[in-house]
Design a protein around this motif. Structure first.
Motif, PDB file in Angstrom:
ATOM      1  N   GLY A 111       0.889  -0.972   0.103  1.00  0.00           N
ATOM      2  CA  GLY A 111       0.045   0.105  -0.123  1.00  0.00           C
ATOM      3  C   GLY A 111       0.694   1.409   0.077  1.00  0.00           C
ATOM      4  O   GLY A 111       1.808   1.442  -0.485  1.00  0.00           O
ATOM      5  N   ALA A 112       0.304   2.284   0.512  1.00  0.00           N
ATOM      6  CA  ALA A 112       0.762   3.482   0.648  1.00  0.00           C
ATOM      7  C   ALA A 112       2.325   3.706   1.315  1.00  0.00           C
ATOM      8  O   ALA A 112       3.128   4.397   1.012  1.00  0.00           O
ATOM      9  CB  ALA A 112      -0.325   4.574   1.180  1.00  0.00           C
ATOM     10  N   ILE A 113       2.333   2.759   2.460  1.00  0.00           N
ATOM     11  CA  ILE A 113       3.787   2.814   3.094  1.00  0.00           C
ATOM     12  C   ILE A 113       4.797   2.427   2.350  1.00  0.00           C
ATOM     13  O   ILE A 113       5.842   2.982   2.195  1.00  0.00           O
ATOM     14  CB  ILE A 113       3.510   2.233   4.346  1.00  0.00           C
ATOM     15  N   LYS A 114       4.431   1.130   1.612  1.00  0.00           N
ATOM     16  CA  LYS A 114       5.668   0.689   0.751  1.00  0.00           C
ATOM     17  C   LYS A 114       5.914   1.704  -0.401  1.00  0.00           C
ATOM     18  O   LYS A 114       7.013   2.094  -0.696  1.00  0.00           O
ATOM     19  CB  LYS A 114       4.955  -0.508  -0.122  1.00  0.00           C
ATOM     20  N   TRP A 115       5.023   2.289  -1.036  1.00  0.00           N
ATOM     21  CA  TRP A 115       5.068   3.276  -2.113  1.00  0.00           C
ATOM     22  C   TRP A 115       5.906   4.397  -1.565  1.00  0.00           C
ATOM     23  O   TRP A 115       6.784   4.918  -2.134  1.00  0.00           O
ATOM     24  CB  TRP A 115       3.600   3.713  -2.648  1.00  0.00           C
ATOM     25  N   GLY A 116       5.515   4.944  -0.652  1.00  0.00           N
ATOM     26  CA  GLY A 116       6.272   6.182   0.027  1.00  0.00           C
ATOM     27  C   GLY A 116       7.579   5.634   0.266  1.00  0.00           C
ATOM     28  O   GLY A 116       8.546   6.359  -0.061  1.00  0.00           O
ATOM     29  N   ARG A 117       7.967   4.594   0.886  1.00  0.00           N
ATOM     30  CA  ARG A 117       9.098   4.227   1.188  1.00  0.00           C
ATOM     31  C   ARG A 117      10.169   4.070   0.032  1.00  0.00           C
ATOM     32  O   ARG A 117      11.187   4.546  -0.031  1.00  0.00           O
ATOM     33  CB  ARG A 117       9.259   2.990   1.900  1.00  0.00           C
ATOM     34  N   GLU A 118       9.450   3.655  -1.084  1.00  0.00           N
ATOM     35  CA  GLU A 118      10.304   3.278  -2.316  1.00  0.00           C
ATOM     36  C   GLU A 118      10.496   4.823  -3.014  1.00  0.00           C
ATOM     37  O   GLU A 118      11.467   4.783  -3.584  1.00  0.00           O
ATOM     38  CB  GLU A 118       9.658   2.426  -3.164  1.00  0.00           C
ATOM     39  N   ASN A 119       9.441   5.567  -3.145  1.00  0.00           N
ATOM     40  CA  ASN A 119       9.540   6.668  -3.873  1.00  0.00           C
ATOM     41  C   ASN A 119       9.760   7.864  -3.230  1.00  0.00           C
ATOM     42  O   ASN A 119      10.212   8.646  -3.787  1.00  0.00           O
ATOM     43  CB  ASN A 119       8.039   6.793  -4.746  1.00  0.00           C
ATOM     44  N   LEU A 120       9.650   8.160  -1.935  1.00  0.00           N
ATOM     45  CA  LEU A 120       9.393   9.375  -1.216  1.00  0.00           C
ATOM     46  C   LEU A 120      10.840   9.456  -0.467  1.00  0.00           C
ATOM     47  O   LEU A 120      11.613  10.487  -0.050  1.00  0.00           O
ATOM     48  CB  LEU A 120       8.284   9.756  -0.708  1.00  0.00           C
ATOM     49  N   PHE A 121      11.134   8.293   0.219  1.00  0.00           N
ATOM     50  CA  PHE A 121      12.020   8.434   1.439  1.00  0.00           C
ATOM     51  C   PHE A 121      13.076   7.358   1.309  1.00  0.00           C
ATOM     52  O   PHE A 121      13.618   6.629   2.272  1.00  0.00           O
ATOM     53  CB  PHE A 121      11.100   8.150   2.891  1.00  0.00           C
ATOM     54  N   SER A 122      13.277   6.877   0.061  1.00  0.00           N
ATOM     55  CA  SER A 122      14.448   5.979  -0.113  1.00  0.00           C
ATOM     56  C   SER A 122      15.959   6.279   0.335  1.00  0.00           C
ATOM     57  O   SER A 122      16.694   5.554   0.850  1.00  0.00           O
ATOM     58  CB  SER A 122      14.309   5.648  -1.592  1.00  0.00           C
ATOM     59  N   THR A 123      16.220   7.684  -0.103  1.00  0.00           N
ATOM     60  CA  THR A 123      17.788   7.955   0.456  1.00  0.00           C
ATOM     61  C   THR A 123      17.450   9.189   0.987  1.00  0.00           C
ATOM     62  O   THR A 123      16.382   9.944   1.076  1.00  0.00           O
ATOM     63  CB  THR A 123      18.362   8.264  -1.023  1.00  0.00           C
TER      64      THR A 123
END
Lengths: 479, 255
Positions: free
Chosen positions: A22-34
């Motif tokens: 869901g949104a958490i996975k998406w956010g982790r991958e796209n917004l807060f990865s580095t």
């Protein structure tokens, strides 16, 4: 250790861990990865926040009823406090007629409305060929639109009844023989011209008869003298018809059967009426001309080839505004004195040429993308040049070029605003200037441009969506 | 089989090429080609790549223009006269290495297009003919699919059927199996063999020597734009005369 194993109870399916969906996975991958991405996300959110806080009150404090900009500001100040900003859409309420129709007399507004509704009735057989469902849907929408708007525009009862009967008739025809609705498309240009400019009904009809003569001479001449000479003879016959017989025939028919609408001058056209008239005519004529130019450029015949190349390179090498000035000023010098060549017509011709030159190059790209084998297979089957082009080459080349063709169309439609430079009242500059010169609305700045921009966006977005639909529908090669 | 089909060859001349030369710019691709094809003959043309064999058969339906000499197909000489070219093309079917089906049309539309527009056959009749030939190449169930949905072997069989729908009197095959996977070659060759047994006049450019031995009544070997050797297949393979032919055969049959 015992290696034997037999499962007795099956495991139930489980959802993936919270951090992996869901949104958490998406956010982790796209917004807060580095760390860099985290910084950019924070910055982006900040900018969005700033834009919203700056503009939202302006939208929320919109005023819809007022008679001047000053009154608007008073209302905003009274409701949202001193110093608050607010949009003043009341201006649109007062001036929408000019944005849509220019100075077209309000008692005749039903005519452009009718022409606009029928435009979709005429386009649908082309856009959705052979698809009764889509055809019915569009004609139904057109019927509802016309009944509503014609009533609001207080169209004369006879016109109202006739147009409703026409659309109902087309609806019925679409159910039985959808192919025949194309004949309405053929007749539409004359009908549209008559509705918009008025005058005798015989003018556009007799002008269209020129095309019928061209086709007739070509059709019956070609078995005897060959395709190219027959086409030439057809063109000559049609030109002779327009030059010498057109006017007397119209006059005599008009005296026998006087049937006319109040005639409207070109300088009364404006706003989106003008943009759509120029845009739609330009689009519909530039495509066939562009195709011919693209084929001409590939031709083995030296004269045809160099004429095409010369035309394309000249038109593409010159800014559109130069061509528009040519239309408004220079063309008058070259024409025989006394000929009254309508300014809108002149502009349409040059806008069409401009778009056709670009389309020719776009289509040439599509032609070049086809493998040689397609030409050879068509040749080997004994298809002649025009049949091979029409049945094999162009359907594929045009399909490849759809995205660029539609881009060119969208560009053409937006370029219609440039007619402001030759004194025509386009919606963006022409009408807005008039509105802002009104003493009541002096100082209004954002609202008219946002309004016009939004309408342009809706139309261009519609074209873009249609092109995506078409690409999907025509996709047959990699299924 | 070879004996039976030999009887179908008539004295009537289908194709006559005399003293034909062709250049690409300065490059002399075809040099003094002389050949006669009788009705019902099945000819295999082989040779190394660049030897001009494809160019030769492409001259027969004027996909390539020759600069010198005469090509007479079914009594019609190929010149710049477009009417003659169209006449020859509608009598001569051609199958290409890369199939060249029309990807925007269904299989059935691919097959009916030329009969309807060139032969002016009514649509229903053209569709019946198309289904007849699709059954003959054993893929009638694919009629309403698009070429992109078919395997290479199926596409090539459709291409053969498309040519047959024009009821040609001569068929040209330009390396029909070179672009196919090994297991699909057989299905295409079977179709061609079937056609040969029915007495079609055929000229095939191919490297399938097994096909040449089974079907051809004459094998032509070309090198450097010239006909180097021609003979009956049995003689050609067992007892080649020229050194160039021997070298070529040892290279393609050697492993």
């Amino acid at each position: 250790m015992d290696q034997h194993f037999a499962r007795t109870d099956m495991l139930p399916p489980m959802p993936p861990p919270v951090t992996e969906r869901g949104a958490i996975k998406w956010g982790r991958e796209n917004l807060f990865s580095t760390p860099l991405n985290i910084a950019l996300t924070v910055l982006g959110v900040g900018i969005i926040w700033w834009v919203i806080t700056a503009s939202l009150p302006w939208w929320l404090n919109s005023v819809w009823t007022a008679s001047s900009l000053g009154e608007c500001r008073d209302i905003v100040a009274a409701s949202a406090g001193e110093g608050a900003t607010g949009a003043c859409w009341a201006m649109i309420r007062q001036w929408w007629g000019a944005f849509i129709f220019g100075f077209y007399p309000p008692t005749e507004w039903w005519r452009p409305i009718l022409a606009f509704g029928l435009l979709f009735a005429a386009l649908s057989p082309v856009l959705f060929s052979g698809q009764t469902r889509n055809l019915t849907l569009i004609l139904g929408v057109v019927l509802v639109f016309l009944v509503g708007t014609l009533w609001l525009a207080e169209a004369p009862a006879l016109a109202f009844a006739l147009s409703v009967a026409l659309v109902v008739g087309l609806l019925a025809l679409a159910q039985v023989r959808p192919g025949l609705t194309l004949w309405f498309t053929v007749a539409y240009p004359a009908l549209c011209f008559w509705l918009l400019w008025g005058g005798s009904v015989w003018g556009p009809l007799v002008a269209m008869a020129g095309f019928a003569i061209l086709y007739g001479v070509f059709r019956f001449g070609s078995p005897f003298i060959g395709l190219a000479p027959a086409a030439g003879a057809g063109v000559v016959a049609a030109v002779l018809w327009w030059l010498y017989l057109d006017v007397p025939v119209v006059n005599s028919l008009q005296s026998m059967l006087p049937f006319s609408l109040r005639s409207i001058n070109s300088d009364q056209f404006g706003g989106f009426l003008l943009a759509i008239v120029i845009g739609v005519t330009g689009i519909s004529f530039s495509l066939p001309i562009g195709i011919l130019l693209a084929l001409g450029r590939q031709s083995d015949m030296l004269i045809v080839k160099s004429l095409s190349v010369g035309f394309i390179e000249f038109i593409r090498g010159v800014p559109l505004i130069t061509l528009l000035f040519t239309a408004s000023l220079l063309l008058q010098y070259f024409l025989p004195p006394g000929t009254n060549f309508d300014i809108i017509l002149r502009v349409i011709i040059l806008v069409t040429f401009f778009a056709a030159a670009y389309l020719a190059e776009v289509i040439r790209g599509g032609l070049a993308a086809l493998p040689r084998g397609q030409y050879e297979a068509a040749d080997a089957l004994g298809l002649d040049y025009w049949r091979a082009q029409r049945l094999i080459i162009l359907p594929q080349a045009l399909k490849i070029s759809i995205p660029s063709i539609v881009s060119t169309f969208i560009g053409l439609f937006k370029d219609t605003t440039l007619v402001a430079f030759v004194g025509l009242m386009d919606p963006l500059k022409g009408v807005t200037q008039i509105v802002r010169a009104d003493i009541n609305w002096k100082g209004i700045y954002w609202e008219p441009y946002i309004f016009v921009g939004a309408i342009f966006f809706v139309i261009c977005f519609g074209m873009s969506r249609y092109s995506m639909y078409l690409e999907k529908k025509l996709k047959t090669d990699h299924r | 089989m070879a004996e039976a089909s030999k009887m179908q060859i008539s004295d009537e001349i289908a194709i006559q090429i005399t003293g034909m030369n062709k250049w690409y710019g300065q490059f002399h691709v075809l040099r003094d080609i002389n050949m006669t094809v009788q009705r019902g003959e099945r000819i295999v043309i082989c040779g190394p790549s660049g030897s001009g064999k494809s160019t030769l058969i492409r001259c027969i339906n004027r996909l390539e223009e020759h600069q010198q000499g005469h090509i007479i197909v079914d009594g019609t000489e190929l010149t710049n006269d477009l009417k003659n070219i169209d006449k020859v093309r509608s009598e001569v079917g051609m199958v290409f290495q890369h199939f060249n089906l029309f990807p925007h049309l269904t299989i059935l539309e691919n097959l009916t297009l030329a009969p309807i527009w060139v032969r002016k056959v009514p649509k229903r009749e053209a569709e019946e003919t198309a289904m007849y030939f699709l059954e003959k190449v054993k893929i009638p169930e694919q009629a309403h699919k698009y070429p992109g949905q078919l395997s290479g072997g199926q596409q090539q069989r459709v291409a053969i059927a498309r040519s047959l729908c024009m009821r040609p009197r001569i068929m040209l095959f330009d390396e029909p199996t070179s672009a196919l996977d090994p297991e699909m070659i057989k299905e295409v060759l079977d179709t061609m063999i079937q056609l040969a047994e029915e007495g079609m006049t055929m000229i095939c450019v191919t490297h399938e020597m097994g096909f040449a031995q089974a079907v051809a009544n004459r094998v032509i070997f070309m090198d450097q734009g010239q006909i180097v050797e021609q003979n009956e297949p049995k003689e050609f393979f067992s007892n080649p005369k020229s050194d160039r032919t021997k070298l070529f055969l040892s290279q393609i049959l050697g492993h």
